[in-house]
Design a protein around this motif. Structure first.
Motif, PDB file in Angstrom:
ATOM      1  N   HIS A 188      72.681 -39.601 -26.140  1.00 48.63           N
ATOM      2  CA  HIS A 188      72.805 -38.576 -25.100  1.00 48.63           C
ATOM      3  C   HIS A 188      73.311 -37.316 -25.793  1.00 48.63           C
ATOM      4  O   HIS A 188      74.385 -37.317 -26.392  1.00 48.63           O
ATOM      5  CB  HIS A 188      73.778 -39.018 -24.007  1.00 48.63           C
ATOM      6  N   ILE A 189      72.511 -36.251 -25.706  1.00 50.03           N
ATOM      7  CA  ILE A 189      72.797 -35.025 -26.448  1.00 50.03           C
ATOM      8  C   ILE A 189      72.944 -33.870 -25.466  1.00 50.03           C
ATOM      9  O   ILE A 189      72.005 -33.552 -24.718  1.00 50.03           O
ATOM     10  CB  ILE A 189      71.653 -34.720 -27.442  1.00 50.03           C
ATOM     11  N   PRO A 190      74.107 -33.205 -25.430  1.00 52.73           N
ATOM     12  CA  PRO A 190      74.269 -32.048 -24.541  1.00 52.73           C
ATOM     13  C   PRO A 190      73.451 -30.868 -25.060  1.00 52.73           C
ATOM     14  O   PRO A 190      73.318 -30.685 -26.265  1.00 52.73           O
ATOM     15  CB  PRO A 190      75.767 -31.765 -24.603  1.00 52.73           C
ATOM     16  N   TYR A 191      72.867 -30.081 -24.138  1.00 46.97           N
ATOM     17  CA  TYR A 191      72.089 -28.920 -24.568  1.00 46.97           C
ATOM     18  C   TYR A 191      72.081 -27.839 -23.491  1.00 46.97           C
ATOM     19  O   TYR A 191      72.459 -28.070 -22.344  1.00 46.97           O
ATOM     20  CB  TYR A 191      70.657 -29.324 -24.921  1.00 46.97           C
ATOM     21  N   LYS A 192      71.612 -26.655 -23.895  1.00 45.81           N
ATOM     22  CA  LYS A 192      71.391 -25.532 -22.979  1.00 45.81           C
ATOM     23  C   LYS A 192      69.941 -25.087 -23.130  1.00 45.81           C
ATOM     24  O   LYS A 192      69.364 -25.208 -24.202  1.00 45.81           O
ATOM     25  CB  LYS A 192      72.312 -24.368 -23.335  1.00 45.81           C
ATOM     26  N   ASP A 193      69.367 -24.548 -22.054  1.00 44.77           N
ATOM     27  CA  ASP A 193      67.981 -24.078 -22.104  1.00 44.77           C
ATOM     28  C   ASP A 193      67.822 -22.838 -22.986  1.00 44.77           C
ATOM     29  O   ASP A 193      66.815 -22.652 -23.627  1.00 44.77           O
ATOM     30  CB  ASP A 193      67.468 -23.755 -20.692  1.00 44.77           C
ATOM     31  N   ALA A 194      68.829 -21.965 -22.962  1.00 42.34           N
ATOM     32  CA  ALA A 194      68.741 -20.711 -23.719  1.00 42.34           C
ATOM     33  C   ALA A 194      70.056 -20.477 -24.441  1.00 42.34           C
ATOM     34  O   ALA A 194      71.115 -20.909 -23.986  1.00 42.34           O
ATOM     35  CB  ALA A 194      68.455 -19.549 -22.764  1.00 42.34           C
ATOM     36  N   PHE A 195      69.970 -19.776 -25.582  1.00 36.34           N
ATOM     37  CA  PHE A 195      71.195 -19.461 -26.305  1.00 36.34           C
ATOM     38  C   PHE A 195      71.937 -18.361 -25.569  1.00 36.34           C
ATOM     39  O   PHE A 195      71.361 -17.360 -25.176  1.00 36.34           O
ATOM     40  CB  PHE A 195      70.904 -18.996 -27.730  1.00 36.34           C
ATOM     41  N   PRO A 212      77.578 -27.394 -21.933  1.00 34.66           N
ATOM     42  CA  PRO A 212      76.275 -27.626 -21.303  1.00 34.66           C
ATOM     43  C   PRO A 212      76.386 -28.645 -20.181  1.00 34.66           C
ATOM     44  O   PRO A 212      77.107 -29.622 -20.290  1.00 34.66           O
ATOM     45  CB  PRO A 212      75.425 -28.171 -22.451  1.00 34.66           C
ATOM     46  N   ARG A 213      75.674 -28.408 -19.123  1.00 37.24           N
ATOM     47  CA  ARG A 213      75.656 -29.339 -17.995  1.00 37.24           C
ATOM     48  C   ARG A 213      74.413 -30.220 -18.042  1.00 37.24           C
ATOM     49  O   ARG A 213      74.234 -31.078 -17.190  1.00 37.24           O
ATOM     50  CB  ARG A 213      75.694 -28.566 -16.669  1.00 37.24           C
ATOM     51  N   LYS A 214      73.546 -29.980 -19.024  1.00 37.17           N
ATOM     52  CA  LYS A 214      72.326 -30.767 -19.148  1.00 37.17           C
ATOM     53  C   LYS A 214      72.430 -31.649 -20.378  1.00 37.17           C
ATOM     54  O   LYS A 214      73.007 -31.261 -21.383  1.00 37.17           O
ATOM     55  CB  LYS A 214      71.115 -29.844 -19.273  1.00 37.17           C
ATOM     56  N   TRP A 215      71.827 -32.844 -20.268  1.00 36.78           N
ATOM     57  CA  TRP A 215      71.856 -33.799 -21.374  1.00 36.78           C
ATOM     58  C   TRP A 215      70.442 -34.280 -21.640  1.00 36.78           C
ATOM     59  O   TRP A 215      69.674 -34.545 -20.719  1.00 36.78           O
ATOM     60  CB  TRP A 215      72.736 -34.991 -21.010  1.00 36.78           C
ATOM     61  N   LEU A 216      70.114 -34.394 -22.900  1.00 32.72           N
ATOM     62  CA  LEU A 216      68.850 -34.960 -23.332  1.00 32.72           C
ATOM     63  C   LEU A 216      69.111 -36.433 -23.645  1.00 32.72           C
ATOM     64  O   LEU A 216      70.041 -36.747 -24.382  1.00 32.72           O
ATOM     65  CB  LEU A 216      68.342 -34.224 -24.576  1.00 32.72           C
ATOM     66  N   CYS A 217      68.334 -37.299 -23.080  1.00 31.00           N
ATOM     67  CA  CYS A 217      68.485 -38.733 -23.317  1.00 31.00           C
ATOM     68  C   CYS A 217      67.313 -39.209 -24.187  1.00 31.00           C
ATOM     69  O   CYS A 217      66.146 -39.040 -23.805  1.00 31.00           O
ATOM     70  CB  CYS A 217      68.491 -39.480 -21.978  1.00 31.00           C
ATOM     71  N   ILE A 218      67.645 -39.737 -25.361  1.00 27.64           N
ATOM     72  CA  ILE A 218      66.636 -40.234 -26.294  1.00 27.64           C
ATOM     73  C   ILE A 218      66.866 -41.724 -26.497  1.00 27.64           C
ATOM     74  O   ILE A 218      67.982 -42.138 -26.781  1.00 27.64           O
ATOM     75  CB  ILE A 218      66.730 -39.494 -27.646  1.00 27.64           C
TER      76      ILE A 218
END
Length: 167
Positions: free
Chosen positions: A142-149, A158-164
């Motif tokens: 689970h990796i936290p990320y943002k759509d834009a810098f 970041p409130r969004k997480w990428l799940c791999i």
């Protein structure tokens, strides 16, 4: 002066909003808030004092120290609301590990206050219940990320997480 009065009304809105949740509230302020003026209305202060406990520090005091002490003394579930990013306090910490721990504590306890664009209501971003670092369980990341810098403050994560997941 209009900005100070706007802050006063936002404080009133914040106290009213949080009091609806039956939350025990402590408002830290300065003694000048008790003087009836164009910026601080006595009747509104009385109404807020019916909804929350207040502590008034001297007008020249550093109220952040009171905020940090009250939050820490109130226990691990206590949250705080401030617009201050507490950068000065982080800068005073002696080493990077202590600064990291302070930022982690701040993210888990600071509720971010933001008035709506229309100014009709206020929003609170809750304190995070998790640490904002890559987390793994078995074959899943689970990796936290943002759509834009964009620049962010230390309490913003970041409130969004990428799940791999590995297959």
């Amino acid at each position: 002066k209009p900005f100070v009065f706007l802050c006063f009304l936002q404080l009133f809105d914040a106290v009213s909003c949080l009091a609806k949740e039956n939350t025990r509230l402590l408002v830290l302020g300065r003694k000048h808030m008790l003087v009836n003026s164009s910026n601080w209305k006595r009747e509104i202060m009385k109404e807020m004092q019916n909804k929350a406990d207040f502590f008034f520090a001297e007008n020249i005091s550093e109220d952040d120290a009171f905020l940090l002490y009250a939050t820490l003394q109130s226990g691990k579930h206590c949250k705080f609301v401030t617009r201050d990013f507490l950068r000065d306090h982080k800068a005073c910490l002696s080493d990077s590990l202590t600064r990291h721990l302070f930022r982690k504590w701040q993210r888990g306890h600071q509720i971010v206050f933001s008035p709506s664009v229309e100014g009709k209501h206020i929003n609170f971003l809750p304190a995070l219940r998790y640490d904002c670092v890559v987390q793994t369980t078995g074959d899943t990341w689970h990796i936290p990320y943002k759509d834009a810098f964009e620049e962010k403050y230390s309490y913003e994560v970041p409130r969004k997480w990428l799940c791999i997941q590995q297959k």
